[in-house]
Design a protein around this motif. Structure first.
Motif, PDB file in Angstrom:
ATOM      1  N   LEU A  60      22.400  74.237  28.635  1.00 46.29           N
ATOM      2  CA  LEU A  60      23.227  75.336  28.149  1.00 46.29           C
ATOM      3  C   LEU A  60      22.498  76.658  28.362  1.00 46.29           C
ATOM      4  N   VAL A  61      23.237  77.674  28.741  1.00 46.67           N
ATOM      5  CA  VAL A  61      22.731  79.043  28.753  1.00 46.67           C
ATOM      6  C   VAL A  61      23.639  79.851  27.846  1.00 46.67           C
ATOM      7  N   ALA A  62      23.096  80.904  27.264  1.00 47.04           N
ATOM      8  CA  ALA A  62      23.859  81.673  26.283  1.00 47.04           C
ATOM      9  C   ALA A  62      23.990  83.124  26.724  1.00 47.04           C
ATOM     10  N   HIS A  63      25.183  83.631  26.568  1.00 45.74           N
ATOM     11  CA  HIS A  63      25.427  85.059  26.778  1.00 45.74           C
ATOM     12  C   HIS A  63      26.095  85.590  25.521  1.00 45.74           C
ATOM     13  N   GLY A  64      25.335  86.384  24.775  1.00 46.66           N
ATOM     14  CA  GLY A  64      25.830  86.897  23.515  1.00 46.66           C
ATOM     15  C   GLY A  64      26.796  88.048  23.673  1.00 46.66           C
ATOM     16  N   LEU A  65      27.497  88.303  22.603  1.00 45.13           N
ATOM     17  CA  LEU A  65      28.507  89.355  22.575  1.00 45.13           C
ATOM     18  C   LEU A  65      28.234  90.399  21.499  1.00 45.13           C
ATOM     19  N   SER A  66      27.248  90.154  20.634  1.00 42.64           N
ATOM     20  CA  SER A  66      27.125  90.977  19.432  1.00 42.64           C
ATOM     21  C   SER A  66      25.742  91.526  19.143  1.00 42.64           C
ATOM     22  N   LEU A  67      24.774  91.377  20.029  1.00 40.45           N
ATOM     23  CA  LEU A  67      23.442  91.913  19.754  1.00 40.45           C
ATOM     24  C   LEU A  67      23.493  93.423  19.628  1.00 40.45           C
ATOM     25  N   SER A  68      24.273  94.050  20.483  1.00 47.21           N
ATOM     26  CA  SER A  68      24.568  95.478  20.376  1.00 47.21           C
ATOM     27  C   SER A  68      23.316  96.346  20.478  1.00 47.21           C
ATOM     28  N   ILE A  69      22.539  96.093  21.518  1.00 53.33           N
ATOM     29  CA  ILE A  69      21.343  96.905  21.752  1.00 53.33           C
ATOM     30  C   ILE A  69      21.776  98.333  22.052  1.00 53.33           C
ATOM     31  N   GLY A  70      21.194  99.265  21.362  1.00 55.81           N
ATOM     32  CA  GLY A  70      21.519 100.667  21.585  1.00 55.81           C
ATOM     33  C   GLY A  70      22.347 101.280  20.477  1.00 55.81           C
ATOM     34  N   ASP A  71      22.627 100.520  19.435  1.00 56.01           N
ATOM     35  CA  ASP A  71      23.399 101.056  18.317  1.00 56.01           C
ATOM     36  C   ASP A  71      22.658 102.173  17.612  1.00 56.01           C
ATOM     37  N   CYS A  72      23.408 102.862  16.787  1.00 58.83           N
ATOM     38  CA  CYS A  72      22.791 103.879  15.938  1.00 58.83           C
ATOM     39  C   CYS A  72      22.346 103.263  14.617  1.00 58.83           C
ATOM     40  N   VAL A  73      22.515 101.951  14.469  1.00 59.76           N
ATOM     41  CA  VAL A  73      22.059 101.239  13.277  1.00 59.76           C
ATOM     42  C   VAL A  73      20.959 100.265  13.700  1.00 59.76           C
ATOM     43  N   PRO A  74      20.076  99.874  12.775  1.00 59.14           N
ATOM     44  CA  PRO A  74      18.988  98.952  13.123  1.00 59.14           C
ATOM     45  C   PRO A  74      19.529  97.596  13.577  1.00 59.14           C
ATOM     46  N   LEU A  75      18.684  96.850  14.307  1.00 53.01           N
ATOM     47  CA  LEU A  75      19.057  95.496  14.710  1.00 53.01           C
ATOM     48  C   LEU A  75      19.363  94.656  13.481  1.00 53.01           C
ATOM     49  N   ASN A  76      20.351  93.802  13.593  1.00 55.00           N
ATOM     50  CA  ASN A  76      20.758  92.916  12.510  1.00 55.00           C
ATOM     51  C   ASN A  76      19.844  91.692  12.529  1.00 55.00           C
ATOM     52  N   ASP A  97      22.614  89.324  26.789  1.00 60.86           N
ATOM     53  CA  ASP A  97      23.617  89.997  25.974  1.00 60.86           C
ATOM     54  C   ASP A  97      23.978  91.301  26.656  1.00 60.86           C
ATOM     55  N   HIS A  98      25.003  91.943  26.174  1.00 61.30           N
ATOM     56  CA  HIS A  98      25.446  93.210  26.733  1.00 61.30           C
ATOM     57  C   HIS A  98      24.472  94.329  26.354  1.00 61.30           C
ATOM     58  N   LEU A  99      24.186  95.192  27.294  1.00 61.91           N
ATOM     59  CA  LEU A  99      23.369  96.367  27.035  1.00 61.91           C
ATOM     60  C   LEU A  99      24.334  97.519  26.749  1.00 61.91           C
ATOM     61  N   CYS A 100      24.767  97.581  25.515  1.00 66.29           N
ATOM     62  CA  CYS A 100      25.780  98.551  25.097  1.00 66.29           C
ATOM     63  C   CYS A 100      25.696  98.694  23.577  1.00 66.29           C
ATOM     64  N   ILE A 108      32.057  97.713  13.049  1.00 67.17           N
ATOM     65  CA  ILE A 108      31.960  97.146  14.387  1.00 67.17           C
ATOM     66  C   ILE A 108      33.155  97.580  15.228  1.00 67.17           C
ATOM     67  N   CYS A 109      32.858  98.042  16.412  1.00 66.98           N
ATOM     68  CA  CYS A 109      33.866  98.409  17.405  1.00 66.98           C
ATOM     69  C   CYS A 109      33.920  97.247  18.391  1.00 66.98           C
ATOM     70  N   MET A 110      34.982  96.499  18.443  1.00 66.37           N
ATOM     71  CA  MET A 110      35.035  95.282  19.261  1.00 66.37           C
ATOM     72  C   MET A 110      35.247  95.574  20.741  1.00 66.37           C
ATOM     73  N   THR A 111      34.620  96.616  21.241  1.00 65.09           N
ATOM     74  CA  THR A 111      34.636  96.964  22.652  1.00 65.09           C
ATOM     75  C   THR A 111      33.202  97.261  23.067  1.00 65.09           C
ATOM     76  N   CYS A 112      32.790  96.760  24.206  1.00 62.31           N
ATOM     77  CA  CYS A 112      31.454  97.078  24.706  1.00 62.31           C
ATOM     78  C   CYS A 112      31.482  98.511  25.218  1.00 62.31           C
ATOM     79  N   CYS A 113      30.978  99.402  24.427  1.00 63.99           N
ATOM     80  CA  CYS A 113      31.026 100.829  24.761  1.00 63.99           C
ATOM     81  C   CYS A 113      29.863 101.192  25.667  1.00 63.99           C
ATOM     82  N   PRO A 114      30.141 101.765  26.827  1.00 60.67           N
ATOM     83  CA  PRO A 114      29.055 102.148  27.735  1.00 60.67           C
ATOM     84  C   PRO A 114      28.330 103.382  27.235  1.00 60.67           C
TER      85      PRO A 114
END
Length: 139
Positions: A60-76, A97-100, A108-114
């Motif tokens: 199995l390989v994993a591709h996350g959807l919610s890490l949200s690197i780059g947020d204005c809030v600390p990592l969860n 994971d997405h770099l967004c 949470i904004c359920m869109t990967c914001c560039p």
């Protein structure tokens, strides 16, 4: 763990696939399965048992959807701990994971914001990656 190479072929694992994939022998044209940990890490019962069966046949390989690197809030950190537990439990060696950004102080904004403005963004990413590396080294 079984090797995944640059010529390996995989498919995305969806809930509607688990019954068939758990019951049939390993398909010779499928080298690995990709999944989103958020969709699998908190399931139980028959679906979890089938995922365990499938993981015995396919890496199995994993591709996350919610890490949200780059947020204005600390990592969860709670989310990171859940992902780490899931990756370890299923011996998943490849995680991306997405770099967004997905999360703001309002929710949470359920869109990967560039990102716009690469100099400012590279500073944000630098701090986010350092925060993640510090957290992962401690766990």
């Amino acid at each position: 763990m079984r090797t995944i190479t640059d010529t390996s072929k995989g498919i995305g694992l969806r809930m509607e696939h688990i019954e068939m994939l758990s019951e049939m022998p390993k398909h010779p044209d499928i080298d690995f399965l990709e999944l989103a940990p958020e969709n699998w890490m908190n399931i139980g019962g028959e679906k979890r048992e089938r995922l365990i069966e499938i993981a015995g046949k396919y890496p199995l390989v994993a591709h996350g959807l919610s890490l949200s690197i780059g947020d204005c809030v600390p990592l969860n950190e709670s989310y990171l701990a859940d992902v780490a537990r899931f990756l370890n439990e299923f011996d998943i060696e490849i995680y991306s994971d997405h770099l967004c950004f997905l999360e703001t102080v309002r929710g949470i904004c359920m869109t990967c914001c560039p990102f716009r403005g690469i100099k400012k963004i590279s500073t944000i990413w630098y701090h986010a990656f350092n925060e993640f590396n510090t957290w992962s080294s401690a766990h």
